[in-house]
Design an enzyme around this catalytic site. Sequence first.
Site: not given
Length: 317
Positions: A53, A138
């Site tokens: 992010y 992830h």
Amino acid sequence: MSGSLWGGGLGKLGFGAAGIGNLYRAMPDAQAAATVNAAWDAGVRYFDTAPHYGLGLSERRLGAVLSDKPRSEFTVSTKVGRLLVPNAAGADEKDDEGFDVPATSKRQWDFSEAGIRRSIEESLERLGLNHVDISYLHDPDVHDLGRGISEALPALEKLRADGVVKAIGVGTNSAEAALECIEAADLDLVMLAGRYTLLEQPGVPLLDRCVARGTGVVNVGVFNSGLLARPEVSEDAHYNYARAHRALVERARAFAGVCREFGVELPTAALQFSLRHPAVLNVTAGASSPEQIVANAARMNEDVPEELWAALAGVLG
């Protein structure tokens, strides 16, 4: 696990920190800080972030705000699988994976135990914390699900056994990939994006299996990229990060109409529906302004008549 769902201080509503990593558009530092503080003031105590992010920006901003909060009072999760490495050639370019940040770093997949340990250490440095509570693998399905299962998940199990993290899991958009992961490893949690929502529930077989396995679910993407995020569904609403097809817009409008009959707004129903399966411990939603997080918290705490769910079931069917 022992067969009981892990619930280490998540609460019903969590804060997803992709937005403060400049997802889609740049955000001033002050706005990012105000948004996280608004979540705290609304009673949110679970915060989820990732190196992905904003190439670490989300972790740095989140950590800066949490630095003056009592560490025993909040839960932080971050993710492993992508390392951030220097990218000298990108100093004058922007990131090409959806975040409005300079491409001074680039993502490098690494599912090895050494890579996962390094990822956590670097996340701790950016966050300014001495530990994170939860570590998710992830997007293993995006890179290499086989290596994720054979290498990364055992590495996470070892880190949990060593006390480096309290809980481990997988974060993915794919219910099928998550199901493979929970069958292959002793996971505490699954972070599932967009697969159990008011709009659609292809993740139900996974959630049912999670109950049997004692694996908790953190439900994210419950507005389906914006389609369910407003009381009135616009013609240009998005689904899965693209403009929604007409049939989906009409389906969402049908839900909104039923909600209006009960005095409930569509986003409120979307948030609360996403908690209704017994596997779901928490709904984590992103926010890019204090107003958004305040609205989400109010919607989560609103009284919704039980009859609404029965009425919506007719549309769902």
